[in-house]
Design an enzyme around this catalytic site. Structure first.
Site, PDB file in Angstrom:
ATOM      1  N   HIS A  96       0.774  -0.998   0.017  1.00 10.93           N
ATOM      2  CA  HIS A  96       0.033  -0.060   0.052  1.00 10.93           C
ATOM      3  C   HIS A  96       0.781   1.377  -0.071  1.00 10.93           C
ATOM      4  O   HIS A  96       0.266   2.348  -0.246  1.00 10.93           O
ATOM      5  CB  HIS A  96      -0.930  -0.106   1.376  1.00 10.93           C
ATOM      6  CG  HIS A  96      -0.215   0.391   2.475  1.00 10.93           C
ATOM      7  ND1 HIS A  96       0.547  -0.801   2.905  1.00 10.93           N
ATOM      8  CD2 HIS A  96      -0.561   1.305   3.146  1.00 10.93           C
ATOM      9  CE1 HIS A  96       0.879  -0.067   4.166  1.00 10.93           C
ATOM     10  NE2 HIS A  96       0.283   1.048   4.503  1.00 10.93           N
ATOM     11  N   GLY A 139       3.323   1.753  -2.144  1.00  9.18           N
ATOM     12  CA  GLY A 139       4.104   1.551  -3.585  1.00  9.18           C
ATOM     13  C   GLY A 139       3.114   2.465  -4.540  1.00  9.18           C
ATOM     14  O   GLY A 139       1.925   2.977  -4.150  1.00  9.18           O
ATOM     15  N   VAL A 187       1.546   1.371  -7.108  1.00  6.71           N
ATOM     16  CA  VAL A 187       0.123   0.679  -7.440  1.00  6.71           C
ATOM     17  C   VAL A 187      -0.833   0.762  -6.195  1.00  6.71           C
ATOM     18  O   VAL A 187      -1.941   1.070  -6.292  1.00  6.71           O
ATOM     19  CB  VAL A 187       0.326  -0.864  -7.783  1.00  6.71           C
ATOM     20  CG1 VAL A 187      -0.958  -1.517  -8.205  1.00  6.71           C
ATOM     21  CG2 VAL A 187       1.344  -0.669  -9.318  1.00  6.71           C
ATOM     22  N   TYR A 239      11.000 -11.671 -14.241  1.00 10.60           N
ATOM     23  CA  TYR A 239       9.951 -11.037 -13.516  1.00 10.60           C
ATOM     24  C   TYR A 239       8.461 -11.533 -14.195  1.00 10.60           C
ATOM     25  O   TYR A 239       7.599 -11.777 -13.692  1.00 10.60           O
ATOM     26  CB  TYR A 239      10.033  -9.625 -13.603  1.00 10.60           C
ATOM     27  CG  TYR A 239       8.941  -8.816 -13.125  1.00 10.60           C
ATOM     28  CD1 TYR A 239       8.773  -8.565 -11.739  1.00 10.60           C
ATOM     29  CD2 TYR A 239       8.001  -7.994 -13.939  1.00 10.60           C
ATOM     30  CE1 TYR A 239       7.745  -7.864 -11.316  1.00 10.60           C
ATOM     31  CE2 TYR A 239       6.861  -7.354 -13.399  1.00 10.60           C
ATOM     32  CZ  TYR A 239       6.805  -7.146 -11.836  1.00 10.60           C
ATOM     33  OH  TYR A 239       5.897  -6.313 -11.406  1.00 10.60           O
ATOM     34  N   LYS A 269       5.015 -13.329 -12.765  1.00  7.75           N
ATOM     35  CA  LYS A 269       3.648 -12.580 -12.785  1.00  7.75           C
ATOM     36  C   LYS A 269       2.934 -13.744 -13.644  1.00  7.75           C
ATOM     37  O   LYS A 269       1.605 -13.937 -13.142  1.00  7.75           O
ATOM     38  CB  LYS A 269       3.801 -11.498 -13.687  1.00  7.75           C
ATOM     39  CG  LYS A 269       4.463 -10.416 -12.636  1.00  7.75           C
ATOM     40  CD  LYS A 269       3.762 -10.241 -11.387  1.00  7.75           C
ATOM     41  CE  LYS A 269       4.010  -9.154 -10.621  1.00  7.75           C
ATOM     42  NZ  LYS A 269       3.172  -9.049  -9.267  1.00  7.75           N
ATOM     43  N   PRO A 293      -1.560  -4.427 -15.636  1.00 12.35           N
ATOM     44  CA  PRO A 293      -1.579  -3.130 -16.183  1.00 12.35           C
ATOM     45  C   PRO A 293      -0.326  -2.795 -17.011  1.00 12.35           C
ATOM     46  O   PRO A 293       0.594  -3.622 -16.954  1.00 12.35           O
ATOM     47  CB  PRO A 293      -1.214  -2.342 -14.817  1.00 12.35           C
ATOM     48  CG  PRO A 293      -2.050  -3.093 -13.737  1.00 12.35           C
ATOM     49  CD  PRO A 293      -1.408  -4.497 -14.280  1.00 12.35           C
ATOM     50  N   THR A 294      -0.555  -2.019 -17.953  1.00  9.74           N
ATOM     51  CA  THR A 294       0.699  -1.563 -18.877  1.00  9.74           C
ATOM     52  C   THR A 294       1.559  -0.727 -17.973  1.00  9.74           C
ATOM     53  O   THR A 294       1.449  -0.614 -16.982  1.00  9.74           O
ATOM     54  CB  THR A 294       0.054  -0.699 -20.106  1.00  9.74           C
ATOM     55  OG1 THR A 294       1.176  -0.539 -20.954  1.00  9.74           O
ATOM     56  CG2 THR A 294      -0.520   0.463 -19.585  1.00  9.74           C
ATOM     57  N   ASP A 327      17.170  -1.856 -26.077  1.00  9.54           N
ATOM     58  CA  ASP A 327      16.002  -0.950 -26.197  1.00  9.54           C
ATOM     59  C   ASP A 327      14.791  -1.901 -25.358  1.00  9.54           C
ATOM     60  O   ASP A 327      14.029  -0.927 -25.224  1.00  9.54           O
ATOM     61  CB  ASP A 327      15.693  -0.926 -27.774  1.00  9.54           C
ATOM     62  CG  ASP A 327      15.923   0.028 -28.617  1.00  9.54           C
ATOM     63  OD1 ASP A 327      15.925   1.419 -27.672  1.00  9.54           O
ATOM     64  OD2 ASP A 327      15.978   0.153 -29.771  1.00  9.54           O
TER      65      ASP A 327
END
Length: 389
Positions: free
Chosen positions: A13, A15, A17, A138, A142, A165-166, A350
């Site tokens: 809570h 962070g 997000v 990562y 997820k 989320p993007t 990139d």
């Protein structure tokens, strides 16, 4: 719909997000919120997580805690990225189930999709080809998290929803140069390069005292400060950014993401995501003798061949719009009021060249974004300046 008095645990809570979701819930009248800082509760500690759930007994859980970072951090800390995130997810989801949590919302990332997935990326692009190497660990963590939610629902009849989320940005973003994401890192670099050129060393000192770089704070000599900032491409009136500037990225204002997430938490159930007719036709949650059985999958979707294969139940959260990293840098330069030079170092990676998501599922569930990128960049810079006061 969750009752206004129900207890909701927001993991992470503090962070970017979690804080946005916490504030959104409060604005909607959900005041019985529970949060723990990392110091108060280490979510990688299985015993500590169990004790927390024993004590608090939340009705709903928002799993927004994660070990995160940009390309550099993902490259340096590969083992940490997969291990820490897997521990957090396994501990929280398993204890949520053990303590009969009614609803769980899992926050992932669109890096779960293959490097060369067709654009824009639909939810069913998941696991169709190899991932981007620089954030593979990562992404795998997820993917495991969203599959845990999906699998618990199918085996145990739970109501766990995963949203992806993007790229996010907004209040409480991480501006530490060693491990921040592209937009806050870019913004801070441009701001510091401007301050160096303007000779505003008092403001540079405030910035570095708030967020030291490799241990160098505002008390260091000008030479030491110039040296350490140079490692990150920050010079007098010049900024050097990684890559070519050509990759396309989609960005979502964190408060928009929070609104979408809370909308899903309050209004969307697993049966809505996979098809009401298909799922509710099952004798949901019952064993062969008619008693509720939380230990076997009898009567659950995953155990009934006639339902077919149920997968990709997660929900993309974004704007469905994109811009190049170079175009983003131009918006940042304008917001900061920088008159210097921005260069791109093409010898640096990139990452994925394009990462646009299809948000038609989210739109069909009743939500669309409101903050456009140019407004959001201005708002983020205002927040950053206020954070230094």
């Amino acid at each position: 719909m969750l009752d206004k008095n129900c207890k909701i645990y927001v993991a992470g809570h503090h962070g970017l997000v979690g804080s946005a979701i916490w504030n959104n819930l409060k604005q909607r009248g959900y005041t019985n919120l529970v949060g723990r800082s990392h110091k108060e509760l280490d979510l990688t500690d299985q015993v500590a997580v169990k004790n927390f759930f024993d004590e608090e007994r939340p009705d709903a859980v928002v799993l927004a805690a994660a070990f995160v970072g940009g390309i550099m951090a993902n490259s340096l800390y590969r083992a940490d990225f997969i291990m820490m995130n897997m521990k957090i997810q396994c501990n929280v989801i398993s204890e949520a189930y053990a303590h009969n949590v009614k609803k769980l919302l899992f926050l992932g990332s669109t890096c779960i999709y293959p490097k060369n997935a067709p654009q824009p990326m639909k939810e069913d692009a998941l696991l169709t080809s190899p991932l981007e190497y620089t954030n593979e660990e990562y992404a795998i963590a997820k993917i495991a998290g969203l599959k845990m939610c999906e699998s618990y629902n199918l085996q145990y009849g739970t109501n766990y929803i995963a949203v992806m989320p993007t790229n996010l940005y907004g209040p409480n973003d991480n501006f530490h140069l060693e491990n921040s994401h592209v937009m806050p890192a870019m913004m801070r670099k441009v701001y510091l390069a401007k301050l160096i050129h303007d000779g505003e060393w008092d403001k540079i000192a405030i910035d570095l005292n708030k967020r030291p770089v490799e241990g160098v704070n505002g008390e260091a000599s000008h030479e030491a400060i110039i040296e350490v900032l140079g490692k990150y491409g920050i010079y007098d009136n010049k900024v050097v950014l990684w890559g070519t500037g050509k990759p396309l990225r989609e960005f979502l204002w964190s408060e928009d993401m929070a609104d979408a997430s809370v909308h899903v938490l309050l209004n969307v159930d697993f049966k809505d995501v996979i098809g009401i007719e298909k799922y509710s036709s099952v004798h949901y949650g019952a064993s062969t003798d008619g008693a509720v059985d939380r230990n076997h999958s009898t009567g659950r979707g995953g155990a009934i061949p006639s339902l077919g294969e149920i997968r990709n139940c997660h929900i993309n959260v974004g704007t469905g719009k994109e811009l190049t990293i170079r175009e983003l840098s131009e918006l940042v330069v304008k917001a900061v009021g920088f008159k210097g030079v921005v260069e791109f170092d093409a010898s640096k990676p990139d990452g994925t060249m394009r990462k646009l998501i299809d948000v038609s599922k989210l739109h069909s569930l009743g939500w669309t974004h409101s903050v456009e990128i140019d407004e959001g960049v201005r708002k983020l810079f205002e927040w950053y300046k206020q954070s230094l006061e």
